[in-house]
Design a protein around this motif. Sequence first.
Motif, PDB file in Angstrom:
ATOM      1  N   ASN A 141       1.010  -1.119  -0.108  1.00 60.81           N
ATOM      2  CA  ASN A 141      -0.088  -0.034  -0.114  1.00 60.81           C
ATOM      3  C   ASN A 141       1.021   1.035  -0.129  1.00 60.81           C
ATOM      4  O   ASN A 141       1.421   1.613   0.962  1.00 60.81           O
ATOM      5  N   ILE A 142       1.235   1.834  -1.195  1.00 60.11           N
ATOM      6  CA  ILE A 142       2.136   2.875  -1.247  1.00 60.11           C
ATOM      7  C   ILE A 142       1.458   4.250  -0.865  1.00 60.11           C
ATOM      8  O   ILE A 142       0.343   4.445  -1.145  1.00 60.11           O
ATOM      9  N   GLU A 143       1.964   4.866   0.323  1.00 56.69           N
ATOM     10  CA  GLU A 143       1.533   6.027   0.634  1.00 56.69           C
ATOM     11  C   GLU A 143       2.159   7.276  -0.181  1.00 56.69           C
ATOM     12  O   GLU A 143       1.413   8.208  -0.304  1.00 56.69           O
ATOM     13  N   TYR A 144       3.254   7.464  -0.354  1.00 57.38           N
ATOM     14  CA  TYR A 144       3.948   8.646  -0.856  1.00 57.38           C
ATOM     15  C   TYR A 144       5.294   7.990  -1.591  1.00 57.38           C
ATOM     16  O   TYR A 144       6.145   7.369  -1.209  1.00 57.38           O
ATOM     17  N   ILE A 145       5.354   8.787  -2.701  1.00 53.39           N
ATOM     18  CA  ILE A 145       6.866   8.536  -3.585  1.00 53.39           C
ATOM     19  C   ILE A 145       7.358   9.766  -3.559  1.00 53.39           C
ATOM     20  O   ILE A 145       6.856  10.839  -4.145  1.00 53.39           O
ATOM     21  N   GLN A 146       8.839   9.840  -3.071  1.00 54.12           N
ATOM     22  CA  GLN A 146       9.272  11.189  -3.135  1.00 54.12           C
ATOM     23  C   GLN A 146      10.592  11.154  -3.819  1.00 54.12           C
ATOM     24  O   GLN A 146      11.558  10.398  -3.567  1.00 54.12           O
ATOM     25  N   VAL A 147      10.942  11.803  -4.791  1.00 54.07           N
ATOM     26  CA  VAL A 147      12.213  12.097  -5.660  1.00 54.07           C
ATOM     27  C   VAL A 147      13.284  12.649  -4.465  1.00 54.07           C
ATOM     28  O   VAL A 147      12.908  13.651  -3.948  1.00 54.07           O
ATOM     29  N   LEU A 148      14.481  12.117  -4.540  1.00 57.81           N
ATOM     30  CA  LEU A 148      15.615  12.532  -3.487  1.00 57.81           C
ATOM     31  C   LEU A 148      16.449  13.494  -4.387  1.00 57.81           C
ATOM     32  O   LEU A 148      16.870  13.059  -5.373  1.00 57.81           O
ATOM     33  N   ASP A 149      16.657  14.677  -4.086  1.00 54.14           N
ATOM     34  CA  ASP A 149      17.616  15.640  -4.695  1.00 54.14           C
ATOM     35  C   ASP A 149      18.845  15.179  -4.070  1.00 54.14           C
ATOM     36  O   ASP A 149      19.148  14.459  -2.980  1.00 54.14           O
ATOM     37  N   GLU A 150      19.880  15.861  -4.461  1.00 61.35           N
ATOM     38  CA  GLU A 150      21.164  15.628  -4.100  1.00 61.35           C
ATOM     39  C   GLU A 150      21.548  15.492  -2.771  1.00 61.35           C
ATOM     40  O   GLU A 150      22.091  14.561  -1.877  1.00 61.35           O
ATOM     41  N   ASP A 151      21.312  16.756  -2.209  1.00 59.48           N
ATOM     42  CA  ASP A 151      21.399  16.947  -0.700  1.00 59.48           C
ATOM     43  C   ASP A 151      20.640  15.895   0.208  1.00 59.48           C
ATOM     44  O   ASP A 151      21.112  15.216   1.121  1.00 59.48           O
ATOM     45  N   HIS A 152      19.360  15.819  -0.221  1.00 61.76           N
ATOM     46  CA  HIS A 152      18.514  14.794   0.482  1.00 61.76           C
ATOM     47  C   HIS A 152      19.010  13.322   0.353  1.00 61.76           C
ATOM     48  O   HIS A 152      19.093  12.432   1.303  1.00 61.76           O
ATOM     49  N   LEU A 153      19.479  12.919  -0.698  1.00 64.18           N
ATOM     50  CA  LEU A 153      20.089  11.678  -0.896  1.00 64.18           C
ATOM     51  C   LEU A 153      21.325  11.497  -0.160  1.00 64.18           C
ATOM     52  O   LEU A 153      21.405  10.474   0.639  1.00 64.18           O
ATOM     53  N   GLU A 154      22.219  12.404  -0.031  1.00 56.38           N
ATOM     54  CA  GLU A 154      23.352  12.417   0.722  1.00 56.38           C
ATOM     55  C   GLU A 154      22.942  12.014   2.269  1.00 56.38           C
ATOM     56  O   GLU A 154      23.605  11.248   2.953  1.00 56.38           O
ATOM     57  N   TYR A 155      21.978  12.879   2.617  1.00 57.71           N
ATOM     58  CA  TYR A 155      21.533  12.460   4.133  1.00 57.71           C
ATOM     59  C   TYR A 155      21.207  11.259   4.301  1.00 57.71           C
ATOM     60  O   TYR A 155      21.320  10.558   5.266  1.00 57.71           O
ATOM     61  N   GLU A 156      20.154  10.695   3.423  1.00 59.17           N
ATOM     62  CA  GLU A 156      19.813   9.427   3.468  1.00 59.17           C
ATOM     63  C   GLU A 156      20.902   8.228   3.456  1.00 59.17           C
ATOM     64  O   GLU A 156      20.639   7.312   4.305  1.00 59.17           O
ATOM     65  N   LYS A 157      22.053   8.642   2.551  1.00 56.49           N
ATOM     66  CA  LYS A 157      23.004   7.501   2.790  1.00 56.49           C
ATOM     67  C   LYS A 157      23.448   7.278   3.969  1.00 56.49           C
ATOM     68  O   LYS A 157      24.354   6.401   4.333  1.00 56.49           O
ATOM     69  N   GLN A 158      23.352   8.451   4.652  1.00 61.64           N
ATOM     70  CA  GLN A 158      24.206   8.281   6.126  1.00 61.64           C
ATOM     71  C   GLN A 158      23.645   7.253   7.081  1.00 61.64           C
ATOM     72  O   GLN A 158      24.221   6.982   8.217  1.00 61.64           O
ATOM     73  N   SER A 159      22.333   6.859   6.841  1.00 68.11           N
ATOM     74  CA  SER A 159      21.448   6.127   7.531  1.00 68.11           C
ATOM     75  C   SER A 159      21.959   4.464   7.378  1.00 68.11           C
ATOM     76  O   SER A 159      22.298   4.193   6.274  1.00 68.11           O
ATOM     77  N   GLU A 160      22.096   3.942   8.317  1.00 72.03           N
ATOM     78  CA  GLU A 160      22.787   2.240   8.283  1.00 72.03           C
ATOM     79  C   GLU A 160      21.483   1.562   7.392  1.00 72.03           C
ATOM     80  O   GLU A 160      21.793   0.302   6.995  1.00 72.03           O
ATOM     81  N   ASP A 161      20.190   1.880   7.395  1.00 72.56           N
ATOM     82  CA  ASP A 161      19.278   1.346   6.726  1.00 72.56           C
ATOM     83  C   ASP A 161      19.041   1.629   5.175  1.00 72.56           C
ATOM     84  O   ASP A 161      18.162   0.930   4.432  1.00 72.56           O
ATOM     85  N   PHE A 162      20.056   2.507   4.881  1.00 73.46           N
ATOM     86  CA  PHE A 162      19.933   3.053   3.333  1.00 73.46           C
ATOM     87  C   PHE A 162      20.471   1.880   2.452  1.00 73.46           C
ATOM     88  O   PHE A 162      21.588   1.337   2.551  1.00 73.46           O
ATOM     89  N   LYS A 163      19.508   1.278   1.541  1.00 72.23           N
ATOM     90  CA  LYS A 163      19.752   0.427   0.461  1.00 72.23           C
ATOM     91  C   LYS A 163      18.799   0.667  -0.651  1.00 72.23           C
ATOM     92  O   LYS A 163      17.715   0.594  -0.324  1.00 72.23           O
ATOM     93  N   VAL A 164      19.344   0.448  -1.819  1.00 72.93           N
ATOM     94  CA  VAL A 164      18.544   0.813  -2.822  1.00 72.93           C
ATOM     95  C   VAL A 164      18.094  -0.507  -3.238  1.00 72.93           C
ATOM     96  O   VAL A 164      19.053  -1.585  -3.570  1.00 72.93           O
ATOM     97  N   GLU A 165      16.932  -0.825  -3.624  1.00 73.69           N
ATOM     98  CA  GLU A 165      16.392  -1.801  -3.712  1.00 73.69           C
ATOM     99  C   GLU A 165      16.174  -2.212  -5.385  1.00 73.69           C
ATOM    100  O   GLU A 165      15.909  -1.017  -6.158  1.00 73.69           O
ATOM    101  N   ASN A 166      16.417  -3.527  -5.548  1.00 74.85           N
ATOM    102  CA  ASN A 166      16.284  -3.885  -7.346  1.00 74.85           C
ATOM    103  C   ASN A 166      15.067  -4.582  -7.508  1.00 74.85           C
ATOM    104  O   ASN A 166      14.638  -5.660  -6.799  1.00 74.85           O
ATOM    105  N   PHE A 167      14.315  -4.131  -8.382  1.00 77.12           N
ATOM    106  CA  PHE A 167      12.943  -4.962  -8.698  1.00 77.12           C
ATOM    107  C   PHE A 167      12.859  -5.235 -10.348  1.00 77.12           C
ATOM    108  O   PHE A 167      13.535  -4.546 -11.023  1.00 77.12           O
TER     109      PHE A 167
END
Length: 69
Positions: free
Chosen positions: A43-69
């Motif tokens: 049940n998808i609630e929201y999809i957000q495109v990550l700009d460069e700064d936000h992506l760098e912030y998210e990469k600092q999380s230990e849970d960051f992993k890009v999924e492959n489908f």
Amino acid sequence: MIFKVLYQELASEVPVREHTESMYVEAETERQVREKLKNEGFNIEYIQVLDEDHLEYEKQSEDFKVENF
């Protein structure tokens, strides 16, 4: 581009903030993200495109992993 997807595990679940999961998906458009996930039963609630700064912030999380489908 990398998109952050906020979702519930089951499409039948009522969205509750405390049960919301997130994942990161690489795609060109939001439509492509939805196409990749349409058979997963989420049940998808929201999809957000990550700009460069936000992506760098998210990469600092230990849970960051890009999924492959």
